[in-house]
Design a protein around this motif. Structure first.
Motif, PDB file in Angstrom:
ATOM      1  N   ARG A  31       0.823  -1.218   0.000  1.00  0.00           N
ATOM      2  CA  ARG A  31       0.000   0.000   0.000  1.00  0.00           C
ATOM      3  C   ARG A  31       0.858   1.270   0.000  1.00  0.00           C
ATOM      4  N   VAL A  32       1.827   1.295  -0.941  1.00  0.00           N
ATOM      5  CA  VAL A  32       2.711   2.451  -1.091  1.00  0.00           C
ATOM      6  C   VAL A  32       2.699   2.914  -2.542  1.00  0.00           C
ATOM      7  N   GLY A  33       3.061   4.160  -2.768  1.00  0.00           N
ATOM      8  CA  GLY A  33       3.104   4.724  -4.109  1.00  0.00           C
ATOM      9  C   GLY A  33       4.499   4.781  -4.692  1.00  0.00           C
ATOM     10  N   SER A  34       5.478   4.294  -3.913  1.00  0.00           N
ATOM     11  CA  SER A  34       6.851   4.263  -4.417  1.00  0.00           C
ATOM     12  C   SER A  34       7.634   3.209  -3.653  1.00  0.00           C
ATOM     13  N   VAL A  35       8.713   2.759  -4.291  1.00  0.00           N
ATOM     14  CA  VAL A  35       9.628   1.809  -3.659  1.00  0.00           C
ATOM     15  C   VAL A  35      11.049   2.260  -3.950  1.00  0.00           C
ATOM     16  N   VAL A  36      11.944   1.947  -3.036  1.00  0.00           N
ATOM     17  CA  VAL A  36      13.348   2.233  -3.259  1.00  0.00           C
ATOM     18  C   VAL A  36      13.950   1.019  -3.960  1.00  0.00           C
ATOM     19  N   VAL A  37      14.691   1.276  -5.025  1.00  0.00           N
ATOM     20  CA  VAL A  37      15.334   0.220  -5.800  1.00  0.00           C
ATOM     21  C   VAL A  37      16.768   0.072  -5.293  1.00  0.00           C
ATOM     22  N   ASP A  50       4.551   4.907  -8.643  1.00  0.00           N
ATOM     23  CA  ASP A  50       3.420   4.399  -9.421  1.00  0.00           C
ATOM     24  C   ASP A  50       3.294   5.167 -10.740  1.00  0.00           C
ATOM     25  N   ARG A  51       3.635   6.427 -10.719  1.00  0.00           N
ATOM     26  CA  ARG A  51       3.614   7.229 -11.942  1.00  0.00           C
ATOM     27  C   ARG A  51       4.660   6.739 -12.941  1.00  0.00           C
ATOM     28  N   ASP A  52       5.855   6.389 -12.450  1.00  0.00           N
ATOM     29  CA  ASP A  52       6.893   5.839 -13.330  1.00  0.00           C
ATOM     30  C   ASP A  52       6.401   4.579 -14.032  1.00  0.00           C
ATOM     31  N   ILE A  53       5.697   3.733 -13.284  1.00  0.00           N
ATOM     32  CA  ILE A  53       5.195   2.489 -13.874  1.00  0.00           C
ATOM     33  C   ILE A  53       4.244   2.785 -15.023  1.00  0.00           C
ATOM     34  N   VAL A  54       3.367   3.761 -14.828  1.00  0.00           N
ATOM     35  CA  VAL A  54       2.404   4.104 -15.879  1.00  0.00           C
ATOM     36  C   VAL A  54       3.081   4.806 -17.051  1.00  0.00           C
ATOM     37  N   VAL A  55       3.832   5.855 -16.783  1.00  0.00           N
ATOM     38  CA  VAL A  55       4.392   6.691 -17.845  1.00  0.00           C
ATOM     39  C   VAL A  55       5.518   5.998 -18.606  1.00  0.00           C
ATOM     40  N   TYR A  56       6.429   5.352 -17.877  1.00  0.00           N
ATOM     41  CA  TYR A  56       7.589   4.758 -18.537  1.00  0.00           C
ATOM     42  C   TYR A  56       7.452   3.261 -18.772  1.00  0.00           C
ATOM     43  N   GLY A  57       6.524   2.632 -18.082  1.00  0.00           N
ATOM     44  CA  GLY A  57       6.317   1.198 -18.242  1.00  0.00           C
ATOM     45  C   GLY A  57       5.148   0.893 -19.150  1.00  0.00           C
TER      46      GLY A  57
END
Length: 139
Positions: A31-37, A50-57
């Motif tokens: 239940r988070v909107g970001s994760v550290v890689v 979550d935005r990165d997943i949509v826009v770049y994924g």
């Protein structure tokens, strides 16, 4: 106030080679909107939102099933030390245009501070100041 007093210590991480689908599932489960890689040594490599997943994924040119975290994580990631001051972090977040900052010590990732954390802290301070004003001028 120091970053270590405000940072969240329960940081959700994923590996650079985790599939994008697994990253999204981790975000949903946690239940988070970001994760550290992090890389295999636990060193912070970036942040995926979550935005990165949509826009770049999802909206990218490659099949989502072929993507891993390393393909889309934000590259303008910086970190701060636990003993950094809040004002320093706010200034750096503003300069870099980011909402999340990993907190890293010599031993590695120890937390994360987000725009939400800062806003909650500042709103509490503003409420304390308002109480002072209300106490001086009863209505």
């Amino acid at each position: 106030m120091l970053v270590k007093e405000l940072a969240q210590t329960d940081v959700v991480t994923v590996d650079v080679e985790d599939s994008l689908v697994d990253v999204a599932r981790t975000m949903r489960t946690e239940r988070v909107g970001s994760v550290v890689v992090v890389d295999a040594k636990g060193v912070v490599a970036g942040v995926v939102t979550d935005r990165d997943i949509v826009v770049y994924g999802v909206a990218g040119d490659r099949d989502v099933g072929d993507l891993v975290a390393n393909d889309i994580f934000s590259t303008n990631v910086f970190s701060v030390a636990p003993d950094a001051g809040i004002a320093e972090v706010v200034d750096k977040m503003h300069e870099e245009g980011v909402r999340r900052v990993p907190v890293v010590s010599d031993d590695g990732l120890v937390g994360i501070v987000t725009l939400d954390d800062l806003l909650c802290h500042l709103s509490g301070q503003l409420e304390e100041l308002a109480d002072v004003v209300r106490g001086e001028f009863p209505r």
